[in-house]
Structures are given as structure tokens and as C-alpha cells.
Design a protein around this motif. Sequence first.
Motif, PDB file in Angstrom:
ATOM      1  N   UNK A 158     -10.268  -4.287   9.828  1.00  0.00           N
ATOM      2  CA  UNK A 158      -8.819  -4.161   9.906  1.00  0.00           C
ATOM      3  C   UNK A 158      -8.438  -2.756  10.363  1.00  0.00           C
ATOM      4  N   UNK A 179      -3.922  -6.353  17.282  1.00  0.00           N
ATOM      5  CA  UNK A 179      -3.815  -6.923  15.945  1.00  0.00           C
ATOM      6  C   UNK A 179      -3.722  -5.900  14.827  1.00  0.00           C
ATOM      7  N   UNK A 181      -1.993  -3.268  12.141  1.00  0.00           N
ATOM      8  CA  UNK A 181      -0.726  -3.093  11.419  1.00  0.00           C
ATOM      9  C   UNK A 181      -0.125  -1.771  11.872  1.00  0.00           C
ATOM     10  N   UNK A 183       2.795   1.006  11.527  1.00  0.00           N
ATOM     11  CA  UNK A 183       3.704   1.472  10.481  1.00  0.00           C
ATOM     12  C   UNK A 183       4.467   2.708  10.948  1.00  0.00           C
ATOM     13  N   UNK A 184       5.631   2.530  11.592  1.00  0.00           N
ATOM     14  CA  UNK A 184       6.414   3.709  11.994  1.00  0.00           C
ATOM     15  C   UNK A 184       7.096   4.321  10.770  1.00  0.00           C
TER      16      UNK A 184
ATOM     17  N   UNK B 397       9.256  -2.441  13.564  1.00  0.00           N
ATOM     18  CA  UNK B 397      10.219  -2.053  12.538  1.00  0.00           C
ATOM     19  C   UNK B 397       9.651  -0.898  11.716  1.00  0.00           C
ATOM     20  N   UNK B 399       8.995   1.450   8.410  1.00  0.00           N
ATOM     21  CA  UNK B 399       8.650   1.078   7.037  1.00  0.00           C
ATOM     22  C   UNK B 399       8.884   2.315   6.165  1.00  0.00           C
ATOM     23  N   UNK B 404       5.339   1.139  -1.525  1.00  0.00           N
ATOM     24  CA  UNK B 404       3.960   0.681  -1.320  1.00  0.00           C
ATOM     25  C   UNK B 404       3.873  -0.825  -1.107  1.00  0.00           C
ATOM     26  N   UNK B 407       4.514  -1.445   2.440  1.00  0.00           N
ATOM     27  CA  UNK B 407       3.364  -1.018   3.238  1.00  0.00           C
ATOM     28  C   UNK B 407       2.252  -2.070   3.144  1.00  0.00           C
ATOM     29  N   UNK B 410       2.872  -5.160   5.147  1.00  0.00           N
ATOM     30  CA  UNK B 410       2.634  -4.921   6.570  1.00  0.00           C
ATOM     31  C   UNK B 410       1.123  -4.933   6.878  1.00  0.00           C
ATOM     32  N   UNK B 411       0.352  -4.351   5.975  1.00  0.00           N
ATOM     33  CA  UNK B 411      -1.106  -4.344   6.188  1.00  0.00           C
ATOM     34  C   UNK B 411      -1.659  -5.766   6.185  1.00  0.00           C
ATOM     35  N   UNK B 412      -1.121  -6.605   5.282  1.00  0.00           N
ATOM     36  CA  UNK B 412      -1.640  -7.973   5.181  1.00  0.00           C
ATOM     37  C   UNK B 412      -1.231  -8.829   6.373  1.00  0.00           C
ATOM     38  N   UNK B 414      -1.029  -8.024   9.439  1.00  0.00           N
ATOM     39  CA  UNK B 414      -1.728  -7.739  10.703  1.00  0.00           C
ATOM     40  C   UNK B 414      -2.931  -8.657  10.870  1.00  0.00           C
TER      41      UNK B 414
END
Lengths: 414, 414
Positions: A158, A179, A181, A183-184, B397, B399, B404, B407, B410-412, B414
Motif C-alpha cells: 500500500x 492506487x 491514498x 492526502x492533501x 479532497x 483531509x 485520524x 485519515x 482515506x488509507x483504507x 485506496x
Amino acid sequence: MTSQPAAPVESLATGQRSLGDPDVRYPLWPPLTEGCPATSTDSVAYPVEVDYAYDKLPDDFFATATATPRPRGHERWAPLLPPLHAPGLAEGGTPLLPLADGVWIKDESRNPTWSHKDRLNRVTVSAAVGAGAAGVVVASSGNHGASAAAYAARAGLRCAVVTSAEVPPAVDAFLRAYGAAVLPVPIEQRWSLLRRIAERTGYHPVSNLTPAAHTGHGFGPEGYKTLAYEIFTELGTVPRAVYVPTGYGEMLFGTWKGFAELVRLGYADRVPRMYACEPAAGGPLAASVRAGALTQVPVGPTAAYAISCPVGGHRGVVALRESGGSALLVTDAEMTAARAELARNGIWAELSAAAGLAGLRQLSEDVRDRAGEGPVVCVSTSSGFKDQDLLSAGPSATVDPEDWDAVERRLRQA
Amino acid sequence: MTSQPAAPVESLATGQRSLGDPDVRYPLWPPLTEGCPATSTDSVAYPVEVDYAYDKLPDDFFATATATPRPRGHERWAPLLPPLHAPGLAEGGTPLLPLADGVWIKDESRNPTWSHKDRLNRVTVSAAVGAGAAGVVVASSGNHGASAAAYAARAGLRCAVVTSAEVPPAVDAFLRAYGAAVLPVPIEQRWSLLRRIAERTGYHPVSNLTPAAHTGHGFGPEGYKTLAYEIFTELGTVPRAVYVPTGYGEMLFGTWKGFAELVRLGYADRVPRMYACEPAAGGPLAASVRAGALTQVPVGPTAAYAISCPVGGHRGVVALRESGGSALLVTDAEMTAARAELARNGIWAELSAAAGLAGLRQLSEDVRDRAGEGPVVCVSTSSGFKDQDLLSAGPSATVDPEDWDAVERRLRQA
């Protein structure tokens, strides 16, 4: 049937060594991602580098490394790189393109994700695989993040990219394509979020974690050594100077180290002068050289976002000092002119990528000649697709094909 | 000092030969840009190809061609190409990247302008230089035009790109980057304007001029032969099949011809089956094979704009017939799935570029196995930066880094 690439040659890497004190050594695993714990202080972060059993390298290694079409990519140089646990994408092997007067452009836009960063990420994602991590996390507003995402995808890991809202639109799509994630976050919170993700998920961090100065992953810059190996084997000689677009100085250091290894191994008798080409809007390495200590600088507006950094790192200082080079500050206007010169030669570069040629063009003949004889190499790091101003001119105006005068005017304007 | 590339080897090209009737021959100069005048009719346009003095090729040519790092690009294969009068950009030499199960991706996004078109344009711009033209003119909505512009710039020629208003935004910027005159016109008027510019300015036309069927420049497809040479020397064998994204069929033909030359020269005993992978929204080659004659087709909506054509050409028919291959129609959904498979392997391709892998994945095991033993190659023509839907998803978008849970979601995702 040849359906898989040849098994990679063994790495000769033996351990990690502090750049703060060469007598301070660490085992190869785990990779140190925050620099040297023994020598770093709150104000100075010293990185580590990787050491090798150079005496075990076959004598004809550089004479034969490029004599067969396979293996390609970092596999070709595997003995002198950290272990390549992650599958590759044939990174590197980019061409040297001649301009006039002995100037060569090393076109790094020919890499798997169209920038130099692939040389680093093959190595750092390999470290993540070797360390058994489930993923990688990277702070980046462009090439570094996309490259990490591509190598992570190929390795089945990941990837989280902590970025900012200022990412150019095409680069944002690029980051997501593999693919990852994305995160901006507000730019001042990037490093703390990166650290939190690394701590809470176990994702392996492949970009900097220290605010005081850049150290980054100890293995990463090793990947840039292949730039030196390729330049040397393709030119058949050591160039007199190399001009490197410089942000944190990892490529500057890695390229220098590759040439230094060629000297150590007896293939060459000198390294080229290394020129760090930083945006004039910032320039932490130039400031650090002037001050004699790592220095943070305010960063003004510049479109060279890929190399716009408030802090540099100790690696850049080492590369300049040991090669007799220096840090050059290039303006956006100078980079724009260099980008146009590259385009006239068929090379469409990102603005930051043109910093190397801008640095060369800034120096007078006199200064350039003091670097001695022989060819000069400017590294062009990436393609024009990555620029912030990519879409700012708007679409081309249509033309009435029946109106020959209008057509002719358009032809003349180009 | 090695400051200039080695002088290119002489071309063994002897003349032009009709694909309509192999007994109809023409001298090498001037290059025929509208096909064979003797055999073409109002309804069928037969292209010409280039013939060579094959008996003069050194016996060890393919064994030694890749044994040194220089020369790179078309120079490496110069004896089997038309004369290379225009300076190069180290076109070709792209990697074969392994997927699982003996499938290889020939990643053409690693070319100088990040598509396969550079192989053609090095040759056609060389023809323009050899013919003494002041510029080149090309009809293109993307890769072909940018590539022509890059080679024209490097050769010091002017370039006019006749395009349409539907050009994706990043591609429009790309076309202008090299200083070409970009002329968007209604799509049905592209060919007439191209012809008018060629006639009135003397610019050398490097794309098709005939509405009935595609013939294009007689020299251009020769540049694609290097795909076959590279695949053969890198794999060490002839693959059992090659899947080619197909618009007008120039790359399909050129790749087949390269393999056919390897057979003729005694290096191989067979050619691979050639699979033309066309968008299901059109598919003139598939229709022509079904009808037994060159057939125009209506073109429905497809995002694979780079290979969406109402007419094919005789070259594609020859490549399929002589190799025992066939024409496959791939839907946008199949190309989207193939593009995602490539991205999971670290390769970000344009939708059209994924047509080759989409074609392979469409065939059942059973059909694939009938092609015999050995590796399979899918050509991926270009990078994801060129796609029409590049910016359609909008920016990522932001974050809140303090949240957390957000966050982690978002990680999941992807």
C-alpha cells in the motif's frame, strides 16, 4: 522460454555508516529513516549512507555491465546498490542527448514514471519490502510521490502520499493513478502526519522525517549513483562538471558518490565538479555553504515547486566540498529560458528540470573553463507534463481553414 | 573527448516498393507521401514500403547491435532504416516489463516524447530534411503531432500541427511546447488543410493525405521495425504473439515487417502472430478483414481517441494475413480494466495504450494457446498524461490531519 528476468545479482552492501562521523556504523537492517541517531542533534541531522564490500566486485564489472540488453534497470548495478527486494520497472538507463559544444542532457524524463525519482524509489520500496512493511508513506507534491506509488503498486504494497492543496492538476491525477491514498493537508502539517501514519500503520517512510534538515531514507540516494555509472560508461570518461537541479540534495550526493566509487575502484582518477542548481527564491544549500553550517531559508514564490525547499541537508554539503563544486541560484526567468532552449532541442522539461542547464548558462565561459577539459552534463529531471502552468495558457484558438491569411499568420507566429 | 555521437552507419535502403504490386518499384527519393501512384485507385490506396540491400548486412549485426551503450536510438539499426538525416533523441530502446505468466509489456511511454510515435517521426522528419523541406506538416490530435514537433525543432525545421478542438488540455500544451504552429479546425477539414499547407508552403507532410484509406508516408512505418528488433534481441527469441493498439495500422505493419526481416536474414524461423487491437466503437481493420476489402466504418463514442479511426489501411491487412493473426475489437470497459491492471503493475498508460493488453485478456486460454509456445508481448503505446479524462475526477479532497479516523478511512479506500 525467457519469461522472467534473470535473478538479480547479490548486493555487496555491508551496513550503514554515518555521514556525521564515518567511524559510526550500523548494520544494514533495519534501514535508518531519520538519519544517524548517534551524531545528529536538534539543530543538525546527519544522514547515513550505505557501505559495500568493494573488494568483492569483479574487476571487469564496469567494462561488461552494459554489454548485454538484459538485465536492465537497477539489476545491472545490483552489487553496488542496497538489496533489490522490490520488483523493478527498468528504472534508469536514460539517454545522454547532445546539445552543442560538448554539453549533454541526461534526460531523466525517460524513467518509468518520467522522473529521476524512480532511481530512489526502487531502492526505498525495496527497503520497505525487506523490512516487511505493509506499505510506504511519502510526503510529496509530485514526482517523488507518484514514483513511490508506482513501485509500491508493483510490489503489492500500500502507499500513502501526504501532499498539499497546491499540487498541479495533472500531477494530482498522476498520484492517484497507481492506487495510492492521496492526502492533501496544509503544508506545515505534512511532516507530522507522515510521522503519525508511519507510527500507527507501520508503513515504511520513504521521505524526510526531520524538520531541522533533510536526511531522508539512508538507502534512497544510493539509487542515484547509477546516474554516475551510466554517464561514465556512455561517455567513456568522467565529465568535467555535472549540473544538478537541487532540492534536498539527495541526487546531488548520490551522483557524486557514484563517481567517487569509480575513483575508489580505479576506473577514474577524479570526480566531476558538482554544481547544485537551486531556485533563487530559496536556496538552503547555497546559504549553508555561505554560513558554513546547515541553514534554513525563507522560500519566496517560484514555479519550480519540485526543488523549492526551506532546508537542505548535509549530503549536499559533502558533494560540493568533495568535488570542488558550488551552489548556484537560478531565477525562474533563467529556468524558463533554459526550458525553452531544451524545447528547441526536442526535450520538453519541467521548469525545475531545466535548473541544471540554467545553472550552466549562468556561468561565464571563464568560470566554466576552470572546471577543466571534457564534456559537461546537465541533468534534466522530468517532463513538462508536471508543471503548474501547464494549462494556464488555455486551449489553442481555432482557425478557419478556408481563411488562408489566418492560417499563414499562425504559421509565421510559431 | 566524446562530445558528439558517433557518425550514423550508412542506410542500406535502396528504393521504394509498392504494397499493391511488389514488382512496382520507385527510387528512394523523393519519398512518396500519398502511396503508390501506379496501383492505387479512387477506392483503394496502396502504400509503399522501403526496400534494402539485405545481402550487405554484416552477418553478426543482430548479435552485436546491442553490445555497446552507444550508439542509441535509431542509429543502432541504421542499416535497416531509411537514411537518418535528422538528429535523433535516442528514440526506442524501451523496456520489456514482465507481468505474470510470460506476458511482457513493451512500454513505449519511455520514448523521447513518451509515445511510440517517436520511432516513426525520427524517420519522417529525416525524410523532410533529406528532401530539403523547410518544415513538416502533420494532422494529429496528440502523440503524433507532439512527436513531429519535437523532431522538427531538433532538426531546425518548422512544424504545423493541424488538430481539432477535441484535443485534451494537457496534450494541447504538449503540442505547443516545442514551438509548433497548432491549428485546431473542424475534424472533417483536417486533411484538406494539411494538403493545402503542404502544397503552398512546401512543408513535408508526415501524416496521411488520402481520405479513402490510410497510406501515410512511405518511410514512417519503417521506424516501427525497431520494435521487433528490440523484442527479439531482449527476449532472445521470437514471441508467439504481439498485441498492438491499432489505429491506422502503421505500427502493426512495421513491427510485423521487422520480424519478417529477421526470418529473411536467417535469425528466426517464424514471425509472431500479430493481433490488431482496435476500439470496438470503430474497427476499420476488423471490418476490412471481414469484408475482404478495405472498408470505411462509422466511429461511435470512445475515449480511446488515439486509435479511433474510420479508415484503416492495406498495411494492417498485410500484417494480419502474413502472420496468421487477427483483428480484435476491444471496448472502452475492457481498455479501462487493462489500464487498471497495468497501473497495479506500476505502469500508468493512456487508455488507447492499454488496448493491446485488453486484446490479450479478451481471448480465451484456448485461443491464446493455439498461437504456440513462448512469451507474449503487448505494446503499451503512451502515458496516462495524454488521456481525455485526466482531470475529470477533479482535485483530491483535502483531509484534516488531526482527524485520524478520516485519515484512516482515506488509507483504507485506496
